[in-house]
Design a protein around this motif. Structure first.
Motif, PDB file in Angstrom:
ATOM      1  N   ILE A  41       0.863  -1.182   0.000  1.00 35.10           N
ATOM      2  CA  ILE A  41       0.000   0.000   0.000  1.00 35.10           C
ATOM      3  C   ILE A  41       0.903   1.237   0.000  1.00 35.10           C
ATOM      4  O   ILE A  41       2.067   1.157   0.403  1.00 35.10           O
ATOM      5  CB  ILE A  41      -0.967   0.046   1.204  1.00 35.10           C
ATOM      6  CG1 ILE A  41      -0.210   0.120   2.523  1.00 35.10           C
ATOM      7  CG2 ILE A  41      -1.924  -1.130   1.181  1.00 35.10           C
ATOM      8  CD1 ILE A  41      -1.093   0.487   3.701  1.00 35.10           C
ATOM      9  N   ASN A  42       0.377   2.344  -0.450  1.00 34.66           N
ATOM     10  CA  ASN A  42       1.182   3.571  -0.450  1.00 34.66           C
ATOM     11  C   ASN A  42       0.510   4.714   0.321  1.00 34.66           C
ATOM     12  O   ASN A  42       1.056   5.804   0.394  1.00 34.66           O
ATOM     13  CB  ASN A  42       1.538   4.013  -1.876  1.00 34.66           C
ATOM     14  CG  ASN A  42       0.340   4.287  -2.748  1.00 34.66           C
ATOM     15  OD1 ASN A  42      -0.747   3.776  -2.529  1.00 34.66           O
ATOM     16  ND2 ASN A  42       0.536   5.089  -3.774  1.00 34.66           N
ATOM     17  N   TRP A  43      -0.657   4.452   0.926  1.00 34.13           N
ATOM     18  CA  TRP A  43      -1.320   5.490   1.728  1.00 34.13           C
ATOM     19  C   TRP A  43      -2.364   4.821   2.606  1.00 34.13           C
ATOM     20  O   TRP A  43      -3.116   3.958   2.155  1.00 34.13           O
ATOM     21  CB  TRP A  43      -2.002   6.504   0.809  1.00 34.13           C
ATOM     22  CG  TRP A  43      -2.232   7.847   1.426  1.00 34.13           C
ATOM     23  CD1 TRP A  43      -1.383   8.917   1.371  1.00 34.13           C
ATOM     24  CD2 TRP A  43      -3.374   8.286   2.181  1.00 34.13           C
ATOM     25  NE1 TRP A  43      -1.927   9.991   2.052  1.00 34.13           N
ATOM     26  CE2 TRP A  43      -3.145   9.619   2.563  1.00 34.13           C
ATOM     27  CE3 TRP A  43      -4.548   7.677   2.582  1.00 34.13           C
ATOM     28  CZ2 TRP A  43      -4.060  10.358   3.304  1.00 34.13           C
ATOM     29  CZ3 TRP A  43      -5.465   8.404   3.328  1.00 34.13           C
ATOM     30  CH2 TRP A  43      -5.216   9.740   3.678  1.00 34.13           C
ATOM     31  N   ASP A 102      -2.224  11.149  -5.542  1.00 33.32           N
ATOM     32  CA  ASP A 102      -0.915  10.539  -5.796  1.00 33.32           C
ATOM     33  C   ASP A 102      -1.028   9.753  -7.092  1.00 33.32           C
ATOM     34  O   ASP A 102      -1.781   8.771  -7.163  1.00 33.32           O
ATOM     35  CB  ASP A 102      -0.526   9.624  -4.630  1.00 33.32           C
ATOM     36  CG  ASP A 102       0.822   8.944  -4.820  1.00 33.32           C
ATOM     37  OD1 ASP A 102       1.443   9.092  -5.898  1.00 33.32           O
ATOM     38  OD2 ASP A 102       1.251   8.242  -3.890  1.00 33.32           O
ATOM     39  N   SER A 105      -1.044   5.860  -7.185  1.00 29.32           N
ATOM     40  CA  SER A 105      -2.152   5.027  -6.697  1.00 29.32           C
ATOM     41  C   SER A 105      -2.908   4.404  -7.863  1.00 29.32           C
ATOM     42  O   SER A 105      -3.254   5.086  -8.824  1.00 29.32           O
ATOM     43  CB  SER A 105      -3.102   5.847  -5.834  1.00 29.32           C
ATOM     44  OG  SER A 105      -2.452   6.221  -4.641  1.00 29.32           O
ATOM     45  N   GLN A 106      -3.163   3.107  -7.732  1.00 29.51           N
ATOM     46  CA  GLN A 106      -3.863   2.361  -8.775  1.00 29.51           C
ATOM     47  C   GLN A 106      -5.177   1.754  -8.291  1.00 29.51           C
ATOM     48  O   GLN A 106      -6.089   1.547  -9.088  1.00 29.51           O
ATOM     49  CB  GLN A 106      -2.958   1.236  -9.303  1.00 29.51           C
ATOM     50  CG  GLN A 106      -1.671   1.728  -9.924  1.00 29.51           C
ATOM     51  CD  GLN A 106      -1.902   2.467 -11.220  1.00 29.51           C
ATOM     52  OE1 GLN A 106      -2.642   2.007 -12.088  1.00 29.51           O
ATOM     53  NE2 GLN A 106      -1.289   3.632 -11.367  1.00 29.51           N
ATOM     54  N   SER A 107      -5.253   1.420  -7.000  1.00 33.69           N
ATOM     55  CA  SER A 107      -6.482   0.864  -6.432  1.00 33.69           C
ATOM     56  C   SER A 107      -6.712   1.487  -5.063  1.00 33.69           C
ATOM     57  O   SER A 107      -5.793   2.060  -4.464  1.00 33.69           O
ATOM     58  CB  SER A 107      -6.427  -0.659  -6.355  1.00 33.69           C
ATOM     59  OG  SER A 107      -5.350  -1.091  -5.560  1.00 33.69           O
ATOM     60  N   GLU A 108      -7.954   1.368  -4.578  1.00 35.16           N
ATOM     61  CA  GLU A 108      -8.310   2.083  -3.353  1.00 35.16           C
ATOM     62  C   GLU A 108      -9.452   1.361  -2.635  1.00 35.16           C
ATOM     63  O   GLU A 108     -10.278   0.709  -3.266  1.00 35.16           O
ATOM     64  CB  GLU A 108      -8.740   3.508  -3.727  1.00 35.16           C
ATOM     65  CG  GLU A 108      -9.043   4.435  -2.594  1.00 35.16           C
ATOM     66  CD  GLU A 108      -9.228   5.881  -3.062  1.00 35.16           C
ATOM     67  OE1 GLU A 108      -9.385   6.749  -2.189  1.00 35.16           O
ATOM     68  OE2 GLU A 108      -9.227   6.148  -4.277  1.00 35.16           O
ATOM     69  N   ASP A 126      -4.817   3.398  -0.159  1.00 33.28           N
ATOM     70  CA  ASP A 126      -4.456   3.341  -1.572  1.00 33.28           C
ATOM     71  C   ASP A 126      -3.318   2.348  -1.772  1.00 33.28           C
ATOM     72  O   ASP A 126      -2.507   2.128  -0.866  1.00 33.28           O
ATOM     73  CB  ASP A 126      -3.961   4.706  -2.068  1.00 33.28           C
ATOM     74  CG  ASP A 126      -5.026   5.785  -2.035  1.00 33.28           C
ATOM     75  OD1 ASP A 126      -6.204   5.464  -1.826  1.00 33.28           O
ATOM     76  OD2 ASP A 126      -4.668   6.957  -2.211  1.00 33.28           O
ATOM     77  N   ALA A 127      -3.245   1.809  -2.981  1.00 35.08           N
ATOM     78  CA  ALA A 127      -2.175   0.879  -3.330  1.00 35.08           C
ATOM     79  C   ALA A 127      -1.605   1.239  -4.699  1.00 35.08           C
ATOM     80  O   ALA A 127      -2.328   1.724  -5.565  1.00 35.08           O
ATOM     81  CB  ALA A 127      -2.691  -0.553  -3.342  1.00 35.08           C
ATOM     82  N   PRO A 128      -0.316   0.977  -4.891  1.00 37.74           N
ATOM     83  CA  PRO A 128       0.318   1.291  -6.173  1.00 37.74           C
ATOM     84  C   PRO A 128       0.120   0.206  -7.230  1.00 37.74           C
ATOM     85  O   PRO A 128       0.777   0.229  -8.270  1.00 37.74           O
ATOM     86  CB  PRO A 128       1.794   1.435  -5.798  1.00 37.74           C
ATOM     87  CG  PRO A 128       1.969   0.488  -4.660  1.00 37.74           C
ATOM     88  CD  PRO A 128       0.663   0.532  -3.907  1.00 37.74           C
TER      89      PRO A 128
END
Length: 154
Positions: A41-43, A102, A105-108, A126-128
């Motif tokens: 994940i990135n957030w 961001d 981010s690709q999925s949430e 969020d995830a990259p």
């Protein structure tokens, strides 16, 4: 995530926030805990409902800088709050009105926080990568939010 992992995550959350009445401190630790426990994940963090402005305002989080204000019904966060239901978005670029805070981010996944009929805000992750969040993640995060709301003095 398995039921055992969900149980352990919620026990960790309860241990962190039990007896603490400061919402910002509790949300800060909750976002840190999620960042530690979720891979890829990135957030992870919270947007809080501002009654006077009728919008979500950035709250405690872990990750890169983020959008500060989100109107109800806009983006994934605003839509989840308006509909008062969790949203799992496999590809944010296909979500109408997605707000790109961001570009990585690709999925949430977003879980609304409602206590006694009162809007509190949303948990947002969020995830990259696309398709990062599952139905099990949704159920686990809904339980996580329930535990959190039970301990928040609001």
């Amino acid at each position: 995530m398995s039921n055992e992992i969900t149980y352990m995550l919620n026990k960790q959350l309860e241990a962190l926030i039990a007896g603490e009445t400061n919402m910002i401190a509790n949300l800060s630790n909750a976002s840190a805990l999620l960042t530690e426990q979720f891979s890829n994940i990135n957030w992870a963090g919270f947007y809080l409902w501002d009654v006077s402005d009728n919008e979500l305002i950035l709250g405690p989080f872990q990750g890169k800088v983020a959008c500060i204000r989100i109107r109800e019904g806009e983006g994934v966060c605003g839509t989840a709050l308006q509909e008062q239901q969790s949203l799992v978005v496999d590809d944010v670029h296909l979500f109408p009105g997605h707000i790109a805070c961001d570009a990585a981010s690709q999925s949430e996944i977003v879980v609304p926080m409602i206590k006694n009929g009162k809007k509190i805000g949303v948990l947002d992750m969020d995830a990259p990568v696309k398709n990062r969040f599952t139905e099990k993640d949704r159920l686990m995060l809904e339980e996580f939010v329930e535990v959190l709301l039970k301990h928040l003095n609001i």
